[in-house]
Design a protein around this motif. Structure first.
Motif, PDB file in Angstrom:
ATOM      1  N   ARG A  18       0.587  -1.217   0.089  1.00  0.00           N
ATOM      2  CA  ARG A  18      -0.068  -0.015  -0.022  1.00  0.00           C
ATOM      3  C   ARG A  18       0.683   1.381  -0.071  1.00  0.00           C
ATOM      4  NH1 ARG A  18      -4.349   0.434  -1.447  1.00  0.00           N
ATOM      5  NH2 ARG A  18      -4.913   1.866   0.035  1.00  0.00           N
ATOM      6  N   GLU A  19       0.390   2.212  -0.606  1.00  0.00           N
ATOM      7  CA  GLU A  19       1.002   3.541  -0.621  1.00  0.00           C
ATOM      8  C   GLU A  19       2.518   3.398  -1.037  1.00  0.00           C
ATOM      9  OE1 GLU A  19      -0.915   6.166   0.116  1.00  0.00           O
ATOM     10  OE2 GLU A  19      -2.536   4.688   1.101  1.00  0.00           O
ATOM     11  N   THR A  20       2.820   2.632  -2.235  1.00  0.00           N
ATOM     12  CA  THR A  20       3.825   2.522  -2.560  1.00  0.00           C
ATOM     13  C   THR A  20       4.627   3.986  -3.111  1.00  0.00           C
ATOM     14  OG1 THR A  20       3.215   0.422  -3.648  1.00  0.00           O
ATOM     15  CG2 THR A  20       5.209   1.346  -4.690  1.00  0.00           C
ATOM     16  N   GLY A  21       5.678   3.810  -2.830  1.00  0.00           N
ATOM     17  CA  GLY A  21       6.480   5.189  -3.274  1.00  0.00           C
ATOM     18  C   GLY A  21       6.306   6.281  -2.298  1.00  0.00           C
ATOM     19  N   THR A  22       5.623   6.127  -1.243  1.00  0.00           N
ATOM     20  CA  THR A  22       5.253   7.422  -0.572  1.00  0.00           C
ATOM     21  C   THR A  22       6.000   7.109   0.877  1.00  0.00           C
ATOM     22  OG1 THR A  22       3.200   6.351   0.508  1.00  0.00           O
ATOM     23  CG2 THR A  22       3.035   7.640  -1.407  1.00  0.00           C
ATOM     24  N   ALA A  23       5.756   8.047   1.868  1.00  0.00           N
ATOM     25  CA  ALA A  23       6.123   8.059   3.206  1.00  0.00           C
ATOM     26  C   ALA A  23       5.662   6.978   4.063  1.00  0.00           C
ATOM     27  CB  ALA A  23       6.387   9.254   3.875  1.00  0.00           C
ATOM     28  N   ASP A  24       4.399   6.705   3.639  1.00  0.00           N
ATOM     29  CA  ASP A  24       3.568   5.837   4.486  1.00  0.00           C
ATOM     30  C   ASP A  24       3.462   4.198   3.658  1.00  0.00           C
ATOM     31  OD1 ASP A  24       1.857   5.119   6.630  1.00  0.00           O
ATOM     32  OD2 ASP A  24       0.033   5.712   5.419  1.00  0.00           O
ATOM     33  N   GLU A  25       4.271   4.058   3.145  1.00  0.00           N
ATOM     34  CA  GLU A  25       4.373   2.553   2.433  1.00  0.00           C
ATOM     35  C   GLU A  25       4.394   1.503   3.458  1.00  0.00           C
ATOM     36  OE1 GLU A  25       7.118   0.365  -0.822  1.00  0.00           O
ATOM     37  OE2 GLU A  25       7.587   2.514  -0.460  1.00  0.00           O
ATOM     38  N   HIS A  26       3.708   0.586   3.196  1.00  0.00           N
ATOM     39  CA  HIS A  26       3.499  -0.794   4.159  1.00  0.00           C
ATOM     40  C   HIS A  26       2.648  -1.701   3.331  1.00  0.00           C
ATOM     41  CE1 HIS A  26      -0.184   1.747   4.518  1.00  0.00           C
ATOM     42  NE2 HIS A  26      -0.978   0.652   4.551  1.00  0.00           N
ATOM     43  N   ALA A  27       2.874  -2.796   4.011  1.00  0.00           N
ATOM     44  CA  ALA A  27       2.119  -3.904   3.668  1.00  0.00           C
ATOM     45  C   ALA A  27       0.813  -4.134   4.465  1.00  0.00           C
ATOM     46  CB  ALA A  27       2.899  -5.173   3.934  1.00  0.00           C
ATOM     47  N   ARG A  56       8.648  -8.315   4.575  1.00  0.00           N
ATOM     48  CA  ARG A  56       9.923  -7.834   4.537  1.00  0.00           C
ATOM     49  C   ARG A  56      10.810  -8.347   3.590  1.00  0.00           C
ATOM     50  NH1 ARG A  56      11.708  -7.502   9.922  1.00  0.00           N
ATOM     51  NH2 ARG A  56      10.494  -8.394  11.561  1.00  0.00           N
ATOM     52  N   ALA A  57      10.566  -9.115   2.536  1.00  0.00           N
ATOM     53  CA  ALA A  57      11.102  -9.283   1.257  1.00  0.00           C
ATOM     54  C   ALA A  57      10.708  -8.374   0.409  1.00  0.00           C
ATOM     55  CB  ALA A  57      10.554 -10.849   0.891  1.00  0.00           C
ATOM     56  N   TRP A  58       9.622  -7.679   0.423  1.00  0.00           N
ATOM     57  CA  TRP A  58       9.313  -6.493  -0.357  1.00  0.00           C
ATOM     58  C   TRP A  58       9.762  -5.101   0.193  1.00  0.00           C
ATOM     59  CZ3 TRP A  58       3.040  -7.258  -0.040  1.00  0.00           C
ATOM     60  CH2 TRP A  58       2.865  -8.262  -1.061  1.00  0.00           C
ATOM     61  N   GLY A  59      10.619  -5.275   1.241  1.00  0.00           N
ATOM     62  CA  GLY A  59      11.634  -4.056   1.765  1.00  0.00           C
ATOM     63  C   GLY A  59      10.438  -3.183   2.615  1.00  0.00           C
ATOM     64  N   GLN A  60       9.359  -3.871   2.995  1.00  0.00           N
ATOM     65  CA  GLN A  60       8.368  -2.950   3.910  1.00  0.00           C
ATOM     66  C   GLN A  60       8.643  -2.998   5.352  1.00  0.00           C
ATOM     67  OE1 GLN A  60       5.660  -1.350   2.203  1.00  0.00           O
ATOM     68  NE2 GLN A  60       6.882  -2.478   0.708  1.00  0.00           N
ATOM     69  N   THR A  61       8.434  -1.829   5.840  1.00  0.00           N
ATOM     70  CA  THR A  61       8.882  -1.805   7.506  1.00  0.00           C
ATOM     71  C   THR A  61       7.403  -1.801   8.584  1.00  0.00           C
ATOM     72  OG1 THR A  61       8.763   0.698   7.378  1.00  0.00           O
ATOM     73  CG2 THR A  61      10.705  -0.252   6.786  1.00  0.00           C
ATOM     74  N   SER A  62       6.446  -2.086   7.810  1.00  0.00           N
ATOM     75  CA  SER A  62       5.418  -2.201   8.880  1.00  0.00           C
ATOM     76  C   SER A  62       4.245  -3.222   8.111  1.00  0.00           C
ATOM     77  CB  SER A  62       4.870  -0.930   9.481  1.00  0.00           C
ATOM     78  OG  SER A  62       3.990  -0.458   8.153  1.00  0.00           O
TER      79      SER A  62
END
Length: 96
Positions: A18-27, A56-62
């Protein structure tokens, strides 16, 4: 779709970025369901662990999800898996 070692379906998990490429990117977990006959066997926890690994594999932090307040079983699962409440929606039924 989740399957056991015999290839039998045990449940489903719908995960997205969600919100790919924004400061609020997450899974985001849109749906997690364990078939009724397979509940209480740890499949929900395994599905959440798989969602976390994929995120995590996608590089998400939350990793985020919604749960209904009255769904005590799911809320206990999510809390025990390390999720914390970040917002609460309250409703009051109105007469007439």
């Amino acid at each position: 779709m989740a399957e056991d070692d015999d290839g039998e379906r045990v449940g489903v998990l719908w995960l997205a970025r969600r919100e790919t490429g924004t400061a609020d990117e997450h899974a985001w977990v849109y749906d997690i369901e364990v078939d009724a006959a397979r509940r209480g066997q740890g499949w929900g926890r395994r599905l959440l662990a798989a969602a976390e690994a994929e995120s995590r594999a996608w590089g998400q932090t939350s990793l985020r999800l919604n749960v209904f307040g009255g769904n005590a079983v799911a809320r206990r699962l999510y809390t025990s898996a390390g999720f914390a409440e970040s917002s609460i929606t309250m409703t009051k039924a109105l007469d007439g």
